[in-house]
Design a protein around this motif. Sequence first.
Motif, PDB file in Angstrom:
ATOM      1  N   ARG A  35      -4.169  -8.641   0.546  1.00  0.00           N
ATOM      2  CA  ARG A  35      -3.859  -9.399  -0.665  1.00  0.00           C
ATOM      3  C   ARG A  35      -3.377 -10.907  -0.432  1.00  0.00           C
ATOM      4  O   ARG A  35      -4.312 -11.852  -1.140  1.00  0.00           O
ATOM      5  CB  ARG A  35      -2.557  -8.792  -1.269  1.00  0.00           C
ATOM      6  CG  ARG A  35      -2.545  -8.281  -2.604  1.00  0.00           C
ATOM      7  CD  ARG A  35      -3.485  -8.695  -3.508  1.00  0.00           C
ATOM      8  NE  ARG A  35      -4.745  -8.007  -3.687  1.00  0.00           N
ATOM      9  CZ  ARG A  35      -4.789  -6.709  -3.905  1.00  0.00           C
ATOM     10  NH1 ARG A  35      -4.090  -6.286  -4.716  1.00  0.00           N
ATOM     11  NH2 ARG A  35      -6.209  -6.351  -3.782  1.00  0.00           N
ATOM     12  N   ALA A  90       2.408   3.593  12.144  1.00  0.00           N
ATOM     13  CA  ALA A  90       1.329   3.829  11.425  1.00  0.00           C
ATOM     14  C   ALA A  90       1.577   3.423   9.780  1.00  0.00           C
ATOM     15  O   ALA A  90       0.710   2.939   9.209  1.00  0.00           O
ATOM     16  CB  ALA A  90       0.919   5.435  11.283  1.00  0.00           C
ATOM     17  N   GLY A  91       2.856   3.605   9.321  1.00  0.00           N
ATOM     18  CA  GLY A  91       3.296   2.987   8.015  1.00  0.00           C
ATOM     19  C   GLY A  91       2.880   1.786   7.847  1.00  0.00           C
ATOM     20  O   GLY A  91       2.546   1.197   7.086  1.00  0.00           O
ATOM     21  N   PHE A 122      -2.405  -3.604   3.585  1.00  0.00           N
ATOM     22  CA  PHE A 122      -2.522  -4.102   2.387  1.00  0.00           C
ATOM     23  C   PHE A 122      -2.113  -5.448   1.865  1.00  0.00           C
ATOM     24  O   PHE A 122      -2.753  -6.189   1.319  1.00  0.00           O
ATOM     25  CB  PHE A 122      -1.620  -2.995   1.587  1.00  0.00           C
ATOM     26  CG  PHE A 122      -1.663  -3.106   0.008  1.00  0.00           C
ATOM     27  CD1 PHE A 122      -2.745  -3.115  -0.755  1.00  0.00           C
ATOM     28  CD2 PHE A 122      -0.353  -3.645  -0.535  1.00  0.00           C
ATOM     29  CE1 PHE A 122      -2.659  -3.427  -2.229  1.00  0.00           C
ATOM     30  CE2 PHE A 122      -0.349  -3.963  -1.841  1.00  0.00           C
ATOM     31  CZ  PHE A 122      -1.390  -3.622  -2.737  1.00  0.00           C
ATOM     32  N   VAL A 123      -0.874  -5.703   2.271  1.00  0.00           N
ATOM     33  CA  VAL A 123      -0.220  -7.015   1.963  1.00  0.00           C
ATOM     34  C   VAL A 123      -1.044  -8.004   2.453  1.00  0.00           C
ATOM     35  O   VAL A 123      -1.231  -9.099   1.738  1.00  0.00           O
ATOM     36  CB  VAL A 123       1.221  -7.095   2.581  1.00  0.00           C
ATOM     37  CG1 VAL A 123       1.911  -8.633   2.431  1.00  0.00           C
ATOM     38  CG2 VAL A 123       2.090  -6.072   1.773  1.00  0.00           C
ATOM     39  N   LEU A 153      -9.186   0.714   6.474  1.00  0.00           N
ATOM     40  CA  LEU A 153      -8.078  -0.183   6.849  1.00  0.00           C
ATOM     41  C   LEU A 153      -7.723  -0.237   8.325  1.00  0.00           C
ATOM     42  O   LEU A 153      -7.381  -1.075   9.083  1.00  0.00           O
ATOM     43  CB  LEU A 153      -7.076  -0.061   5.642  1.00  0.00           C
ATOM     44  CG  LEU A 153      -5.833  -0.954   5.604  1.00  0.00           C
ATOM     45  CD1 LEU A 153      -5.481  -1.047   4.269  1.00  0.00           C
ATOM     46  CD2 LEU A 153      -4.777  -0.620   6.291  1.00  0.00           C
ATOM     47  N   THR A 166     -10.584   4.524   2.160  1.00  0.00           N
ATOM     48  CA  THR A 166     -10.128   3.211   2.263  1.00  0.00           C
ATOM     49  C   THR A 166      -8.906   3.277   3.296  1.00  0.00           C
ATOM     50  O   THR A 166      -9.173   2.243   4.172  1.00  0.00           O
ATOM     51  CB  THR A 166      -9.512   2.629   0.954  1.00  0.00           C
ATOM     52  OG1 THR A 166     -10.319   3.146  -0.060  1.00  0.00           O
ATOM     53  CG2 THR A 166      -9.323   1.260   0.856  1.00  0.00           C
ATOM     54  N   PRO A 167      -8.047   4.154   3.329  1.00  0.00           N
ATOM     55  CA  PRO A 167      -7.059   3.963   4.308  1.00  0.00           C
ATOM     56  C   PRO A 167      -7.694   3.952   5.763  1.00  0.00           C
ATOM     57  O   PRO A 167      -7.308   3.518   6.731  1.00  0.00           O
ATOM     58  CB  PRO A 167      -6.123   5.084   4.006  1.00  0.00           C
ATOM     59  CG  PRO A 167      -6.389   5.718   2.701  1.00  0.00           C
ATOM     60  CD  PRO A 167      -7.939   5.087   2.334  1.00  0.00           C
ATOM     61  N   LEU A 169      -0.816   0.405   7.641  1.00  0.00           N
ATOM     62  CA  LEU A 169      -1.359   0.493   6.333  1.00  0.00           C
ATOM     63  C   LEU A 169      -0.731  -0.486   5.438  1.00  0.00           C
ATOM     64  O   LEU A 169      -1.492  -1.096   4.576  1.00  0.00           O
ATOM     65  CB  LEU A 169      -1.084   2.005   5.529  1.00  0.00           C
ATOM     66  CG  LEU A 169      -1.951   3.054   6.428  1.00  0.00           C
ATOM     67  CD1 LEU A 169      -1.576   4.518   5.884  1.00  0.00           C
ATOM     68  CD2 LEU A 169      -3.169   2.840   6.050  1.00  0.00           C
ATOM     69  N   LEU A 170       0.549  -0.621   5.467  1.00  0.00           N
ATOM     70  CA  LEU A 170       1.238  -1.306   4.140  1.00  0.00           C
ATOM     71  C   LEU A 170       1.002  -2.754   4.534  1.00  0.00           C
ATOM     72  O   LEU A 170       0.672  -3.582   3.649  1.00  0.00           O
ATOM     73  CB  LEU A 170       2.816  -1.167   4.239  1.00  0.00           C
ATOM     74  CG  LEU A 170       3.156   0.336   3.591  1.00  0.00           C
ATOM     75  CD1 LEU A 170       4.597   0.440   3.551  1.00  0.00           C
ATOM     76  CD2 LEU A 170       2.486   0.557   2.237  1.00  0.00           C
ATOM     77  N   LYS A 172      -6.681 -12.839   0.569  1.00  0.00           N
ATOM     78  CA  LYS A 172      -7.624 -12.813  -0.761  1.00  0.00           C
ATOM     79  C   LYS A 172      -7.241 -14.245  -1.360  1.00  0.00           C
ATOM     80  O   LYS A 172      -8.164 -14.761  -1.952  1.00  0.00           O
ATOM     81  CB  LYS A 172      -7.421 -11.716  -1.554  1.00  0.00           C
ATOM     82  CG  LYS A 172      -8.644 -11.355  -2.258  1.00  0.00           C
ATOM     83  CD  LYS A 172      -8.459 -10.168  -3.126  1.00  0.00           C
ATOM     84  CE  LYS A 172      -9.523  -9.798  -3.731  1.00  0.00           C
ATOM     85  NZ  LYS A 172     -10.515  -8.721  -2.943  1.00  0.00           N
ATOM     86  N   LEU A 223       5.189   7.157  13.575  1.00  0.00           N
ATOM     87  CA  LEU A 223       5.068   7.243  12.352  1.00  0.00           C
ATOM     88  C   LEU A 223       5.392   5.838  11.651  1.00  0.00           C
ATOM     89  O   LEU A 223       4.629   5.437  10.528  1.00  0.00           O
ATOM     90  CB  LEU A 223       5.997   8.307  11.527  1.00  0.00           C
ATOM     91  CG  LEU A 223       5.945   9.634  12.189  1.00  0.00           C
ATOM     92  CD1 LEU A 223       7.109  10.436  12.203  1.00  0.00           C
ATOM     93  CD2 LEU A 223       4.672  10.158  10.980  1.00  0.00           C
ATOM     94  N   LEU A 224       6.563   5.069  12.117  1.00  0.00           N
ATOM     95  CA  LEU A 224       6.625   3.918  11.407  1.00  0.00           C
ATOM     96  C   LEU A 224       5.649   3.007  11.742  1.00  0.00           C
ATOM     97  O   LEU A 224       5.081   2.220  10.902  1.00  0.00           O
ATOM     98  CB  LEU A 224       8.001   3.467  12.167  1.00  0.00           C
ATOM     99  CG  LEU A 224       8.783   2.210  11.673  1.00  0.00           C
ATOM    100  CD1 LEU A 224       8.995   2.602  10.320  1.00  0.00           C
ATOM    101  CD2 LEU A 224      10.046   2.134  12.479  1.00  0.00           C
ATOM    102  N   VAL A 277     -11.431   8.788  -0.609  1.00  0.00           N
ATOM    103  CA  VAL A 277     -10.438   8.735   0.451  1.00  0.00           C
ATOM    104  C   VAL A 277     -10.382   7.816   1.650  1.00  0.00           C
ATOM    105  O   VAL A 277      -9.707   7.717   2.626  1.00  0.00           O
ATOM    106  CB  VAL A 277     -10.234  10.116   0.938  1.00  0.00           C
ATOM    107  CG1 VAL A 277      -9.860  10.995   0.073  1.00  0.00           C
ATOM    108  CG2 VAL A 277     -11.222  10.525   1.802  1.00  0.00           C
TER     109      VAL A 277
END
Lengths: 345, 392
Positions: B19, B7-8, B15-16, B276, B272-273, B11-12, B22, B4-5, B270
């Motif tokens: 960013r 997978a979290g 995203f970071v 990613l 995008t995740p 995703l995070l 970019k 779980l950790l 839905v």
Amino acid sequence: LNLIPLKIMNASDFASNFVLGIIAFTLGANFSVQAIKAAGKPVIWISVLEAAFAWIIVTLVMVLYHSLNGLPIHPAFVLGAAAAATAPAATVMVIREYRASGPVTDMLLRVVAIDDAWCLIFSALAITTANALRLGVFSSVVLFEAFYEVFAALLLGAGLGAVFYLLSRFIMTVEEVLVIVIGSILLAVGLATKLGLSPLLTNMTFGLVVANIVRNNDLFFEKLRNVDMIFFLGFFVLVGANLEIHLLPKVGVMGVLYIIFRVVGKFIGVRLGSMVSKAGENVSKYLAWGLVPQAGVALGVALSAKALYPQYGEVIFTTITATTVIYELVGPLCTKYGLRKAGEI
Amino acid sequence: VNSLLSAGLILLLGFVGARLLKLVRLPSVTAFLIVGILIGPQLLNLVTPEIFASSEFFSNLVLGLIAFSLGENFRLDKLRLGMRQVMWISLSAALFAWVLVSAGLIIYFISIKMPIYPAIVLGAAASATAPAATVLVIREYRASGVLTELLLKVVAIDDAWCLIFAAMAIAVGNAMRADVFQLSIVFAGLGEIFGALLLGGVLGYLSSKLSRYVRTSEELLVYTLGLLFLDVGLSIAMGVSVLLSAMMMGLILVNIARENYKFFEVLRSVDTPLYLAFFILSGAHLDFGVLYRMGLAGILYVVLRTIGKVYGAKFGARISNAPKTAEDWLGLSLAPQAGVALGVGLVAKVTFPDYGNYIFTIIAATSVVFELVGPLLTKYSLIKAGEISSSE
């Protein structure tokens, strides 16, 4: 039919933890300052008391039953906590179908919206207590440990909320919202599991913090609502697939006791709550009927108990699943009956 | 680290990472791959074995999703004229890449006294492109224009050419190794394509008919995703192409009824995740070790495939009177290469005990190169063609 390969069954632990995380996160939002203000005193009183009484009475009965049968008593606490939950979706469906309206209906909607949140808090306490009892010694150290666990979960949730707050300021597109929300819920559940804390409590605090400090937080919860049905659907099908039918006869008496005393607890709680908060007579008499349905959150509590201690979890899980099925069948009828008696249908 | 950790974090951090990168104007796809490399087993090792094990399930789903959404671009009432261009460009871009890479490698292999059939198989793999990366670049920069429209259709169907070429190449390879030409392999390749089209068509038709039982938008999402799972699962079970059957399903849906655009819309809200996570996992899978082993053959492959794509697309565009921007820039935007080519590599690995591994290594190594550089080239071509606004 055996259409579910082992791989997916194995993934169900992951999935159920994740789904519970989503549920808890969403429930946390009910405790935003705004929401509490809007709910008003009677709702808070009634919901706390009906949840607490269902919890306490079921727990007492179960403790009695278990000790009479010479079984260890700690599963009783968890069963009691699960009894606090209700089924907002089922209730809303009945209300909509019959176009009910009036003071009892209003109150009912608000009560079911938040009592699941109380249920999570109770079950976090109950699971910790049960764990402490299972370890045998009930000393001040264990008690301290329990408090520490609850406190740490709150802290972790709050910390994640703060991180989320920072991240959320960098979101530029709507699509990214979903990435962040799902990612953080997974992270919260993962961290809580890793640290041995309650994922439910952690995510609830997390949701609470988000609802209170993040601007435009409605957007996050709304995005999540758009997709959560897939997870829930998958989750409940897996719950069904996980159900061990051969355990059903074993939980027979327990199930019956649970069903009866949960309802008793709800009725007493509503009476007391209405008395304390001076809610109307109709509310005090008929609201409890609307609280009979039981669904997802109770199952969630059962599942997390199962994950924590597999030995007794099996029995808890089967009891709650079986009673949920019965409540799902009978519950909406009770809700309808109560609302009709109150003259709102 | 539990799953779980993990997978979290995927995703995070994705995203970071996107960013941050970019800031240096890297496309998100590349950013996700880089994050994947960072948290992959070679560096930080934050991806648990369970998640790794699920990545096959995942990549099939995402490829299906991409192909399905590409099907939306084939609205027949709007298409008639354009289709000729799409066919010409995709065929000649795929064919040029095959012929050039094969020719170059045949010369090289003869000079080092190696059998030449691996060159033919490698050439066939070179004809493949990577729809997922291409679509994501287009979407991220909101590219639009004639080039973008053609590109979306070309990447949707050129994998069919690749499948045909690969089947032929493997049959030829077998013939050269063992002196038996098995026509059945070629037919198997064709079967893979037509089976996929048939499956996708039937599912698309049925799902459109059944969709009137779907009421809320939440249900629609469940319904659409369920369909996609069903299609991908059946394709795998039947041994037909996942990409083509999903694309066909999308194509049928969009043509059968006006209101079916809702299927695509609900997925877009839905996906995008999923993308990613898919690219981060692909990044975590990238094995840099193979880069050292690709040697001169790998370099030849990279150079010749790029030239083949550029001039193949140019040729096809000119013959079919496509717009000038397509003639100039379409080839380069086809640079990404990933899963489809690797699929050819896997088949080769199983079929040829002697050089199969070598073929696979070359494809894997060049895929690392094209996967990282490809999205940049796609972005560059789209900017040059004036289809991405300069502020991006």
